[in-house]
Scaffold this motif. Structure first.
Motif, short mmCIF file in Angstrom:
data_model
loop_
_atom_site.label_atom_id
_atom_site.label_comp_id
_atom_site.label_asym_id
_atom_site.label_seq_id
_atom_site.Cartn_x
_atom_site.Cartn_y
_atom_site.Cartn_z
N SER A 1 36.28 43.99 46.21
CA SER A 1 37.61 44.93 45.18
C SER A 1 38.90 44.95 46.41
CB SER A 1 36.91 45.88 44.75
OG SER A 1 36.80 46.77 45.34
N LYS A 2 39.99 44.16 45.64
CA LYS A 2 41.08 44.48 46.06
C LYS A 2 42.28 45.58 45.28
CE LYS A 2 41.51 39.75 47.61
NZ LYS A 2 42.11 38.40 47.92
N PHE A 3 42.05 45.51 44.04
CA PHE A 3 42.98 46.29 42.88
C PHE A 3 44.22 45.47 42.50
CE2 PHE A 3 40.64 49.39 46.33
CZ PHE A 3 39.35 49.57 45.41
N ASP A 4 44.59 44.01 42.74
CA ASP A 4 45.33 43.23 42.68
C ASP A 4 46.72 44.30 42.94
OD1 ASP A 4 43.91 41.48 41.17
OD2 ASP A 4 44.23 42.76 39.41
N GLY A 5 46.56 44.52 44.48
CA GLY A 5 47.29 45.59 44.65
C GLY A 5 47.56 46.74 44.80
N LEU A 6 47.15 47.13 43.49
CA LEU A 6 47.33 48.59 43.51
C LEU A 6 46.16 49.68 44.23
CD1 LEU A 6 46.99 48.53 39.74
CD2 LEU A 6 48.71 49.21 40.37
N PRO A 7 47.05 50.68 44.94
CA PRO A 7 46.40 51.47 45.98
C PRO A 7 45.09 51.84 44.76
CG PRO A 7 48.33 52.46 45.05
CD PRO A 7 48.55 51.08 44.46
N LEU A 8 43.80 52.11 45.57
CA LEU A 8 42.92 52.84 44.56
C LEU A 8 43.12 54.30 44.03
CD1 LEU A 8 39.72 52.96 43.19
CD2 LEU A 8 39.61 53.56 46.06
N GLY A 9 44.11 55.28 44.60
CA GLY A 9 44.31 56.45 43.91
C GLY A 9 45.31 56.42 42.99
N ARG A 10 45.96 55.26 42.78
CA ARG A 10 47.12 55.37 41.94
C ARG A 10 45.69 54.82 40.17
NH1 ARG A 10 52.15 51.16 42.16
NH2 ARG A 10 52.30 53.12 43.67
N ILE A 11 44.67 53.81 40.92
CA ILE A 11 43.97 53.47 39.49
C ILE A 11 43.27 54.93 39.53
CG2 ILE A 11 41.77 52.70 39.15
CD1 ILE A 11 43.15 50.38 41.39
N LEU A 12 42.97 56.05 39.98
CA LEU A 12 42.03 57.05 40.07
C LEU A 12 43.04 58.39 39.44
CD1 LEU A 12 39.75 56.56 43.31
CD2 LEU A 12 39.16 56.06 40.06
N ALA A 13 44.10 57.88 39.49
CA ALA A 13 45.12 59.17 38.71
C ALA A 13 44.38 59.82 36.89
CB ALA A 13 46.79 58.19 38.08
#
Length: 123
Positions: A47-59
């Motif tokens: 998974s690459k998260f479409d350029g988003l940092p994982l931390g931003r996804i898990l906010a």
């Protein structure tokens, strides 16, 4: 690529729903890590998260990203529980083919892990 779980029963799930679950702060962080891994997984489970940092996804609900220490602990716990593969890190979570397989169009590569496959080589 055909989907094969060695004769085990299987069902499908929506990657879009897993992406929503990953972003939902009501769920435990380690399970959100798993949901992110599945939600953004390509054809080889990376998974690459479409350029988003994982931390931003898990906010959290206020948009505050987890600290590096909290994020690393959630990834470590997800690995210990077998939710993601040991080579996973915050830049690329990896899902086991025993848990998730994806067919159809998509990427068979991972820059983070140095994987470069052609579509023919992935079959």
């Amino acid at each position: 690529m055909p989907i094969n779980f060695n004769g085990d029963n299987w069902g499908g799930l929506s990657q879009a729903a897993q992406r929503r679950k990953a972003k939902d702060p009501r769920h435990s962080l380690m399970y959100r890590v798993e949901a992110a891994a599945i939600g953004w997984a390509n054809n080889i489970g990376h998974s690459k998260f479409d350029g988003l940092p994982l931390g931003r996804i898990l906010a959290d609900e206020r948009g505050k990203e987890p600290s590096r220490q909290v994020l690393d602990k959630a990834i470590r716990k997800a690995k210990e529980l077998g939710l993601i593969e040991p080579e996973s890190n915050s830049r690329c979570l990896v899902v086991s083919r025993r848990i998730f397989q994806r067919g159809g169009r998509g990427s068979y590569t991972c820059q983070e892990h140095g994987i470069s496959r052609s579509l023919a080589g992935a079959a």
